[in-house]
Design a protein around this motif. Structure first.
Motif, PDB file in Angstrom:
ATOM      1  N   ASN A 172     -38.236  53.083 -34.550  1.00 16.72           N
ATOM      2  CA  ASN A 172     -39.264  52.646 -35.489  1.00 16.72           C
ATOM      3  C   ASN A 172     -40.555  53.421 -35.291  1.00 16.72           C
ATOM      4  N   ALA A 173     -41.339  53.463 -36.333  1.00 16.63           N
ATOM      5  CA  ALA A 173     -42.621  54.164 -36.326  1.00 16.63           C
ATOM      6  C   ALA A 173     -43.679  53.267 -36.943  1.00 16.63           C
ATOM      7  N   VAL A 174     -44.846  53.241 -36.320  1.00 13.74           N
ATOM      8  CA  VAL A 174     -45.975  52.454 -36.808  1.00 13.74           C
ATOM      9  C   VAL A 174     -47.141  53.395 -37.059  1.00 13.74           C
ATOM     10  N   ALA A 205     -56.907  47.175 -39.591  1.00 13.84           N
ATOM     11  CA  ALA A 205     -56.748  48.309 -40.497  1.00 13.84           C
ATOM     12  C   ALA A 205     -55.421  48.204 -41.239  1.00 13.84           C
ATOM     13  N   ASN A 206     -55.285  48.948 -42.328  1.00 16.46           N
ATOM     14  CA  ASN A 206     -54.024  48.992 -43.063  1.00 16.46           C
ATOM     15  C   ASN A 206     -52.918  49.516 -42.155  1.00 16.46           C
ATOM     16  N   LYS A 207     -51.709  48.976 -42.337  1.00 15.37           N
ATOM     17  CA  LYS A 207     -50.617  49.310 -41.413  1.00 15.37           C
ATOM     18  C   LYS A 207     -49.330  49.569 -42.169  1.00 15.37           C
ATOM     19  N   LEU A 208     -48.619  50.612 -41.750  1.00 12.83           N
ATOM     20  CA  LEU A 208     -47.336  50.996 -42.340  1.00 12.83           C
ATOM     21  C   LEU A 208     -46.289  51.007 -41.230  1.00 12.83           C
ATOM     22  N   PHE A 209     -45.136  50.392 -41.504  1.00 12.40           N
ATOM     23  CA  PHE A 209     -44.092  50.252 -40.480  1.00 12.40           C
ATOM     24  C   PHE A 209     -42.741  50.674 -41.053  1.00 12.40           C
ATOM     25  N   PHE A 210     -41.985  51.464 -40.280  1.00 17.10           N
ATOM     26  CA  PHE A 210     -40.625  51.868 -40.645  1.00 17.10           C
ATOM     27  C   PHE A 210     -39.702  51.615 -39.459  1.00 17.10           C
ATOM     28  N   GLU A 211     -38.458  51.205 -39.757  1.00 14.23           N
ATOM     29  CA  GLU A 211     -37.460  51.041 -38.698  1.00 14.23           C
ATOM     30  C   GLU A 211     -36.065  51.255 -39.250  1.00 14.23           C
ATOM     31  N   VAL A 212     -35.242  51.932 -38.468  1.00 12.20           N
ATOM     32  CA  VAL A 212     -33.836  52.137 -38.798  1.00 12.20           C
ATOM     33  C   VAL A 212     -33.001  51.643 -37.621  1.00 12.20           C
TER      34      VAL A 212
END
Length: 743
Positions: A661-663, A636-643
């Motif tokens: 981080n958030a997935v 599936a489409n995936k979005l990833f954020f990390e600080v």
């Protein structure tokens, strides 16, 4: 006469001194302060050193010709220099610029030892030795940090990497450049490579058959071993991880050393895991696994070449989450006693490079043994077979200039599959497989901005199998004698608009021949009855890949799009029939298909806030047959954020960091006929860590938590959803690393 002898001796001494290639210099920061402990490394010959307290370094016994040297130091951008050695000593002083994010790396998986920006094929690099990394009980899960990479999993122990929707035999896995063979055709079998002693991973997304042959139709994942010790040193490290979710304990110990000409290393690891906990707290029966590995290497290097020998041993015992196991296992445990598979992998390899004038010649060979055992009960062996593989290759690198490079190569593979007589089930027949190929690769740079790469390859492959059973049996399999021949090629272009902006275009063809399972299966495999198809033809693909890279001191952007058309795509299709026992029949068939999508990534590293780093990425892929039916195992489409906030020095702490981080994985509502739609889910993870000095000993400690809110979710590529089980829940992670130096 005496004077003449003296003059000749002096002349010979003078010639020898001149002929010895040497590079030395000083490494400083932008304020001209020396950087002690900076790493100087030449990937092509796997040789390096570190700068002393005054920032000085020296490397001797180097080969003639073009080499690339990478200078790196924690908290500073990498600096990569290309040097042409002609038999004289050279002085190379380097100034490193402070930055929170290391810049591009030297990569070796594209055929040449080059920088990421120089290569006509985009190669993603994932560093596994970074101080801010948080471990995972599932090694493949770490790879999914790279946009476009996902995994098929059957719990923590059994997983397979997926590149842009293609997996298993469509993705080629390399163990330090060696083609890795361990029954990779099945999603029920593990990756077979553990993370001990692996420093980084290089990933080619898209067809790479030109350099690596069949099975590289979807891409290549090359696991790169750790660097040798610096010249004149002996050092090592001890690493220990604890995972609360599976009560997992990972311990590995390594030691390595190097003199001016010789180097060697040894590493051993042990892993043990109990049944993991789903989100919400219930355990998954028989998801336990245990693993042992030993890795050793040694070699010799001088101005004439480098000669290396490696031996890797890996043994895994992996519980199988099946109906029979679920019925019998009523309590959580870690010992494998019933319904488990055991994989034994041995890999011997010799990798050698000769430098003859301005020519470079590679001579590589390997022997692999992969043993596969399936146990039902403690004394019941269902499947017992082994796969022996010999690979060999030679490459000639013709004299290069600043504008041109040329490679011609030959590769071969001989493989034998054998079943043990005491096995109850013949999963794959006894067989012999051979493959011979030749290729060439040319690279040329025009007006310092446009780099073109073009190459071609031809492969000839044979597959011969022995008959299984009697003609009167319902699961009889006749002998086969198959012959395949195929051309493949690629064209790539990299255009550097400026030092900050570049574009890449790549057109590549690739192929894959049917594997033994696809040709000969005729029996129950796990929960389904699989039928092979001897009439299958090789897959052929044509992919177009366009990407853009932009970077400044504050931001890095990467955008890529691809379209992959596959003729005669091979897949397992459910039929309307069932066996007498009620098992559903599946049959291997072919159809033209296409995969398309892309990835976008951004990294923000503010120059004025050097301790802060932000990352974001998005990836999407769609796989569909020409008749409009969707392909299986498409992520599936995936979005990833990390600080990440990191300080090299924070009071008495060194390399202190904190990260969040958030997935977010979107709903997969385009399943294949044998799949169900999968709802979306989001996970939040965090980690913190630092290094401290106890006397002269540095100790690194980190603490992390994955799935903080203990979310109950199921990934579309998890094969356990067929059994009604969810992915792992909350997992607390404690990691300890103790580096040490003997000399």
């Amino acid at each position: 006469m005496k004077n003449m002898i003296m003059l000749c001796a002096l002349a010979l001494l003078h010639f020898t001194a001149i002929a010895q290639n040497q590079i030395k210099g000083k490494i400083t920061d932008h304020n001209n302060n020396p950087l002690a402990g900076a790493t100087v490394f030449i990937p092509e010959i796997n040789k390096g050193t570190v700068s002393d307290t005054n920032g000085l370094y020296i490397l001797n016994n180097l080969p003639r010709g073009e080499i690339r040297i990478q200078f790196s130091f924690i908290g500073y951008n990498n600096e990569i220099k290309t040097v042409f050695l002609t038999g004289i000593k050279q002085v190379l002083d380097i100034t490193l610029i402070e930055a929170p994010l290391e810049s591009e790396e030297v990569v070796i998986s594209g055929g040449y030892s080059s920088t990421q920006h120089e290569n006509a094929v985009k190669i993603d690099v994932l560093k596994l030795n970074q101080s801010t990394n948080i471990s995972s009980p599932n090694f493949t899960e770490i790879l999914t940090r790279v946009p476009g990479i996902d995994m098929i999993s059957k719990g923590n122990g059994v997983s397979k990497p997926v590149i842009r929707g293609l997996s298993k035999d469509n993705v080629l896995v390399l163990n330090n450049g060696v083609r890795f063979e361990n029954y990779q055709y099945s999603d029920h079998h593990p990756l077979g490579i553990d993370d001990a002693g692996i420093e980084g991973v290089e990933i080619i997304k898209g067809p790479a058959s030109l350099l690596y042959g069949a099975d590289a139709i979807g891409g290549v994942i090359n696991f790169i071993k750790e660097k040798n010790a610096a010249v004149g040193s002996i050092n090592g490290d001890f690493n220990s991880d604890f995972f609360s979710n599976s009560l997992g304990f990972y311990n590995n110990l390594g030691i390595k050393g190097a003199s001016k000409k010789f180097f060697a290393g040894l590493r051993a690891e042990h892993k043990t895991n109990a049944d993991y906990l789903q989100g919400g707290g219930d355990f998954v029966p028989n998801s336990r696994f245990n693993e042992y590995s030993i890795k050793t290497d040694g070699g010799f290097t001088n101005k004439n070449g480098v000669f290396k020998i490696y031996y890797d041993y890996n043994m895994q015992k992996l519980g199988l989450v099946e109906d029979e196991a679920v019925e019998q296992i009523t309590s959580r445990g870690r010992k494998n006693s019933i319904w488990y598979e055991q994989m034994n992998n041995h890999l011997f390899s010799s990798q050698n490079k000769l430098f003859i004038k301005n020519y470079k010649i590679e001579l590589n060979a390997s022997y692999q043994y992969a043993g596969l055992l399936h146990y039902a009960g403690e004394d019941t062996t269902e499947i017992a077979m082994n796969l022996s593989t010999i690979t060999y290759e030679s490459k000639i690198y013709f004299p290069s200039t600043e504008k041109s490079e040329y490679i011609v190569g030959f590769q071969g593979l001989n493989q034998v599959n054998r079943n043990y007589k005491h096995a109850e089930v013949i999963l794959l027949p006894d067989a012999r497989i051979s493959n011979y190929s030749a290729f060439c690769l040319l690279q040329y740079t025009f007006f310092k901005k446009l780099r073109l790469q073009i190459g071609g390859r031809y492969d000839y492959k044979t597959t011969a199998t022995e008959a299984v059973g009697d003609t009167s049996m319902y699961n009889y399999r006749e002998s086969l004698n198959m012959h395949y021949g195929s051309f493949s090629g690629s064209f790539g272009a990299t255009y550097s608009v400026s030092d900050k902006l570049l574009f890449r275009l790549n057109l590549a063809t690739a192929y894959r021949t049917p594997n033994l399972a696809e040709l000969t299966s005729n029996g129950l495999h796990e929960t389904r009855y699989e039928q092979g198809n001897k009439n299958l033809k090789p897959q052929n693909t044509l992919e177009t890949d366009l990407s853009c890279h932009y970077h400044t001191q504050d931001i890095t952007l990467d955008i890529a799009g691809f379209y992959n058309y596959i003729r005669r795509y091979i897949y397992l299709d459910p039929t309307n029939d069932t066996t007498e026992a009620g098992d559903k029949n599946y049959r291997y068939i072919q159809a033209d298909a296409m995969l398309f999508g892309g990835e976008a990534g951004m990294q923000i590293h503010p120059k004025r806030v050097k301790w802060l780093l932000g990352e974001a990425s998005f990836s999407t892929v769609t796989g569909i047959r020409n008749d409009g039916i969707y392909l299986p195992f498409i992520p599936a489409n995936k979005l990833f954020f990390e600080v990440t906030a990191q300080k090299n020095k924070l009071g008495f702490l060194r390399n202190a960091f904190i990260k969040i981080n958030a997935v977010t994985v979107f709903r997969q509502n385009h399943p294949a006929p044998e799949e169900d739609p999968t709802p979306e889910y989001s996970l939040l993870n965090a980690g913190v860590g630092a290094s401290v000095k106890a006397g002269n000993q540095l100790i690194s400690l980190s603490f992390g938590v994955n799935n903080i809110f203990d979310r109950k979710y199921v990934d579309h590529l998890s094969t356990l959803k067929e059994c009604g089980y969810y992915n792992p829940g909350r997992n607390f992670i404690i990691s300890l690393k103790v580096p040490f130096k003997i000399k």
